[in-house]
Design a protein around this motif. Structure first.
Motif, short mmCIF file in Angstrom:
data_model
loop_
_atom_site.label_atom_id
_atom_site.label_comp_id
_atom_site.label_asym_id
_atom_site.label_seq_id
_atom_site.Cartn_x
_atom_site.Cartn_y
_atom_site.Cartn_z
N GLU A 147 0.83 -1.20 0.00
CA GLU A 147 0.00 0.00 0.00
C GLU A 147 0.86 1.26 0.00
OE1 GLU A 147 -3.86 1.92 2.35
OE2 GLU A 147 -2.94 0.06 3.09
N VAL A 148 1.96 1.25 0.77
CA VAL A 148 2.88 2.38 0.77
C VAL A 148 3.46 2.58 -0.64
CG1 VAL A 148 5.14 3.17 1.59
CG2 VAL A 148 3.49 2.21 3.21
N PHE A 149 3.90 1.50 -1.24
CA PHE A 149 4.49 1.51 -2.58
C PHE A 149 3.51 2.12 -3.58
CE2 PHE A 149 5.51 -0.52 -6.65
CZ PHE A 149 6.91 -0.54 -6.67
N GLU A 150 2.28 1.67 -3.54
CA GLU A 150 1.29 2.13 -4.51
C GLU A 150 0.78 3.54 -4.20
OE1 GLU A 150 -1.51 -1.11 -4.47
OE2 GLU A 150 -0.37 -2.22 -5.99
N THR A 151 0.65 3.88 -2.91
CA THR A 151 0.20 5.22 -2.53
C THR A 151 1.16 6.29 -3.02
OG1 THR A 151 -0.96 4.40 -0.56
CG2 THR A 151 -0.32 6.72 -0.55
N ARG B 57 12.26 -0.55 -0.78
CA ARG B 57 12.31 -1.21 0.52
C ARG B 57 11.56 -0.33 1.51
NH1 ARG B 57 17.52 -0.65 2.56
NH2 ARG B 57 16.71 0.69 4.21
N VAL B 58 10.59 -0.94 2.20
CA VAL B 58 9.78 -0.20 3.17
C VAL B 58 10.20 -0.67 4.56
CG1 VAL B 58 7.46 0.39 3.93
CG2 VAL B 58 7.88 -0.10 1.52
N ASP B 59 10.58 0.28 5.41
CA ASP B 59 11.09 -0.02 6.74
C ASP B 59 10.02 0.29 7.79
OD1 ASP B 59 13.39 -0.43 5.30
OD2 ASP B 59 14.36 1.43 5.93
N PHE B 60 9.84 -0.65 8.72
CA PHE B 60 8.82 -0.54 9.76
C PHE B 60 9.42 -0.66 11.15
CE2 PHE B 60 6.56 -2.32 6.10
CZ PHE B 60 5.34 -1.66 6.11
N PHE B 61 8.70 -0.10 12.10
CA PHE B 61 8.86 -0.44 13.51
C PHE B 61 7.60 -1.17 13.95
CE2 PHE B 61 11.53 3.52 13.49
CZ PHE B 61 12.73 2.89 13.74
N VAL B 62 7.77 -2.18 14.78
CA VAL B 62 6.62 -2.89 15.33
C VAL B 62 6.72 -2.80 16.85
CG1 VAL B 62 5.32 -5.04 15.43
CG2 VAL B 62 6.61 -4.47 13.36
N PRO B 63 6.06 -1.81 17.47
CA PRO B 63 6.11 -1.64 18.92
C PRO B 63 5.47 -2.84 19.62
CG PRO B 63 5.20 0.30 17.84
CD PRO B 63 5.24 -0.78 16.82
#
Length: 325
Positions: free
Chosen positions: A257-261, A269-275
């Motif tokens: 979704e980030v890529f397409e938005t 490459r999409v980087d995340f944090f997972v709290p």
């Protein structure tokens, strides 16, 4: 195909780009393509001359702008290639420009309803006014520790982890030395650091590879430039990351979704944090991530059964198919 690989560049990530470009060039040659290596020096000049580079580019079937940071991921080289009518790997001008601008990226993603790292953006006179930064942090409800980073740039150049107000001024100055226009101050996110590799295929399909988890070097304050490029840095990557099915599905869906938005093409490459106890939060996007065989992006696709050469071939074919359309 005749493939032109552009590498180097004037950004602080010059050496990283040379490594990425060399890996891609070697893989493309091994696949049977004719490879032309074009190097941009640190001062922005073309090693073999700009006129000669233009002629070589216009003779290529596909160009690979294996450049990181300013001048490479910000839409500048993409616009140049479009003016020359040369098909190229990766996102276009707009998505590249937005992707390198962290403030703009997060503004768009937040407006689209996607969770992003809480933070503030400083610009203009506020960069020289520590009290303004303190007041904005207080108003936003952001507490120390925080991360101070340049708005544009990658590889953690100019990024500092700040644990108290006394160190904020120097951290802002460090980030401003990389990007003098805007500096981000973001809340430290305690939890897991997960990356996803998103790739487009020749038929237009977009997919994400298995997730990668970063285990930071305990001798470094965070996954900084030293940790990223020191010997054995790749040992900090766990891929596939151990995730339950629900979290894995959420990360994959959100990365795409980030890529397409943002209107990306080719790869990112999409980087995340997972709290702990929470859902994924988007940290950053890299529209042309590090691309040596040991880099995160190809390693994630290797976990899906694609070799480094397979990934390079797919990107070339996708760029060629996009041009044909």
């Amino acid at each position: 195909m005749k493939v032109a690989v552009i590498m180097g560049g004037a950004s602080p990530e010059h050496e990283v780009s040379l490594a990425s470009g060399a890996g891609i060039a070697e893989a493309a040659a091994g696949l049977g393509h004719t490879v032309i290596e074009l190097v941009i020096e640190r001062d922005g000049s073309w090693r073999d001359g700009q006129h000669e580079a233009i002629e070589l580019l216009q003779d290529a079937d596909v160009a690979v702008p294996a450049l990181h940071g300013e001048g490479g991921e910000d839409g500048v080289i993409q616009g140049f290639l479009q003016q020359l009518k040369v098909p190229y790997v990766g996102s276009g001008v707009a998505a590249s420009a937005v992707g390198l601008d962290k403030h703009l990226t997060k503004t768009i993603l937040h407006a689209h309803g996607l969770p992003v790292t809480p933070g503030i953006t400083l610009g203009g006179a506020d960069l020289r006014d520590p009290e303004a930064a303190h007041q904005q942090l207080k108003a936003a409800g952001i507490e120390f520790p925080v991360f101070v980073k340049p708005n544009n740039g990658g590889s953690s150049y100019g990024v500092t982890r700040v644990t108290d107000a006394a160190a904020l001024t120097d951290a802002i100055a460090s980030a401003a030395s990389v990007d003098g226009a805007r500096v981000l101050i973001e809340q430290e996110m305690r939890g897991r650091e997960i990356d996803l590799a998103v790739m487009q295929f020749p038929d237009g399909r977009v997919d994400a590879g298995p997730a990668l988890e970063i285990h930071s070097d305990p001798n470094q304050p965070f996954f900084n430039t030293t940790a990223k490029y020191s010997k054995g840095a790749g040992e900090q990557f766990v891929v596939p990351a151990p995730l339950d099915a629900e979290l894995a599905a959420t990360l994959r869906r959100t990365a795409i979704e980030v890529f397409e938005t943002l209107g990306c093409e080719g790869l990112a490459r999409v980087d995340f944090f997972v709290p702990a106890g929470g859902g994924p939060v988007v940290n950053e996007i890299n529209t042309f991530p590090g691309f040596t065989p040991a880099s995160q992006f190809p390693r994630m696709w290797a976990a899906a059964g694609m070799t480094y050469a397979d990934v390079v071939q797919n990107l070339l074919e996708t760029a060629h198919a996009r041009a044909a359309e």
